[in-house]
Design a protein around this motif. Structure first.
Motif, short mmCIF file in Angstrom:
data_model
loop_
_atom_site.label_atom_id
_atom_site.label_comp_id
_atom_site.label_asym_id
_atom_site.label_seq_id
_atom_site.Cartn_x
_atom_site.Cartn_y
_atom_site.Cartn_z
N ILE A 255 -0.85 -7.45 -6.84
CA ILE A 255 -0.28 -6.78 -8.00
C ILE A 255 0.63 -5.63 -7.57
N LEU A 256 1.59 -5.31 -8.43
CA LEU A 256 2.65 -4.37 -8.08
C LEU A 256 2.12 -3.03 -7.60
N GLY A 257 1.13 -2.49 -8.29
CA GLY A 257 0.60 -1.18 -7.91
C GLY A 257 0.02 -1.16 -6.51
N LEU A 258 -0.69 -2.21 -6.13
CA LEU A 258 -1.25 -2.30 -4.79
C LEU A 258 -0.16 -2.57 -3.77
N ASP A 259 0.78 -3.42 -4.13
CA ASP A 259 1.89 -3.75 -3.23
C ASP A 259 2.66 -2.48 -2.84
N GLU B 128 -0.04 3.27 7.67
CA GLU B 128 -0.20 2.76 9.03
C GLU B 128 -1.24 1.64 9.06
N VAL B 129 -1.13 0.77 10.06
CA VAL B 129 -2.18 -0.22 10.29
C VAL B 129 -3.48 0.52 10.55
N GLY B 130 -4.55 0.11 9.90
CA GLY B 130 -5.82 0.79 10.00
C GLY B 130 -6.09 1.72 8.83
N TYR B 131 -5.06 1.96 8.00
CA TYR B 131 -5.24 2.85 6.85
C TYR B 131 -6.23 2.24 5.86
N GLU B 132 -7.10 3.08 5.33
CA GLU B 132 -8.06 2.66 4.32
C GLU B 132 -8.02 3.66 3.18
N GLY B 133 -7.93 3.17 1.95
CA GLY B 133 -7.84 4.08 0.83
C GLY B 133 -8.19 3.41 -0.49
N GLU B 134 -8.09 4.19 -1.56
CA GLU B 134 -8.38 3.70 -2.91
C GLU B 134 -7.29 4.17 -3.85
N ILE B 135 -6.98 3.34 -4.84
CA ILE B 135 -5.96 3.69 -5.83
C ILE B 135 -6.39 3.22 -7.21
N ASP B 136 -5.91 3.91 -8.23
CA ASP B 136 -6.04 3.46 -9.61
C ASP B 136 -4.69 2.91 -10.04
N VAL B 137 -4.70 1.78 -10.70
CA VAL B 137 -3.47 1.10 -11.09
C VAL B 137 -3.45 0.92 -12.60
N GLY B 138 -2.48 1.54 -13.25
CA GLY B 138 -2.37 1.42 -14.70
C GLY B 138 -1.80 0.08 -15.12
#
Length: 224
Positions: free
Chosen positions: A55-59, A66-76
């Motif tokens: 989905i666009l928000g994750l894209d 960077e490779v290895g990055y880990e995170g969380e996002i909220d997508v409207g």
């Protein structure tokens, strides 16, 4: 180096709505969430950043990390499945369907697409053609695992992404060869998405000049 638009990478992710998981690349998470599909291929997925393979928000969140990055996002909704449109809820006569409609039933209506039965009042059936997640905010955990540079691995990733299966591939002198498994012509998902796999491979992997699909047929008495 940061991930750029056009890069092929592998990612793991888990998507949820209000704490309820609806999609994941982790098989154990899928089992725990009660959404496990025994026919699905779990594990990191290959995507080309900027191609909306997710989905666009994750894209958009992938670019610059960077490779290895880990995170969380909220997508409207505007960056996910869009707002819910009340005009996409339509009424039909119950007799218009071959099978008796039931609440929650998924139906396919000519020229309308797939919808969900949300109410039945007498002979009137209300069908919602909005995406089930339209108007909802999504939450994603994700991790960028690797950059994909090998030609075959890029194509293998596209095949997995669109066809949901693995195939044997090889690349030499500008020619990519995909060896098709027996019975592939009966695989509706492959038939539907084959042209997308071929088109994106030729468009986004410049070293590929030609794609050959190899399908082998044997006499019945030769394999018995």
């Amino acid at each position: 180096m940061p991930v750029l638009e056009g890069d092929f990478i592998t990612i793991n992710y888990t998507g949820s709505i209000a704490g309820t998981i609806f999609d994941t690349t982790d098989e154990e998470v899928a089992k725990d969430a009660g959404i496990h599909n025994p026919e699905a291929l779990y594990g990191p997925v290959t995507v080309r950043v900027g191609n909306h393979h997710v989905i666009l928000g994750l894209d958009e969140a992938l670019e610059g990390k960077e490779v290895g990055y880990e995170g969380e996002i909220d997508v409207g909704p505007d960056m996910a499945f869009g707002p819910r449109d009340p005009q996409k809820v339509e009424a039909f006569n119950k007799n218009a369907f071959k099978e008796k409609p039931r609440l929650g039933m998924n139906l396919k209506v000519d020229e309308k697409g797939e919808g969900t039965v949300v109410d039945i009042i007498g002979n009137r059936v209300l069908v919602d053609f909005n995406h089930p997640f339209a108007g909802k905010e999504l939450h994603y955990w994700f991790r960028i695992e690797n950059e994909v540079t090998a030609t075959e691995e890029k194509v293998n990733g596209l095949i997995r992404l669109y066809a949901g299966r693995d195939m044997e591939t090889s690349f030499s002198d500008g020619v990519l060869t995909i060896t098709l498994p027996p019975g592939i012509n009966y695989d509706r998902r492959w038939v539907l998405w084959r042209s997308r796999v071929i088109g994106e491979s030729l468009e986004h992997i410049p070293e590929i000049q030609e794609i050959t699909l190899v399908e082998t047929f044997r006499r019945r008495d030769a394999v018995e």
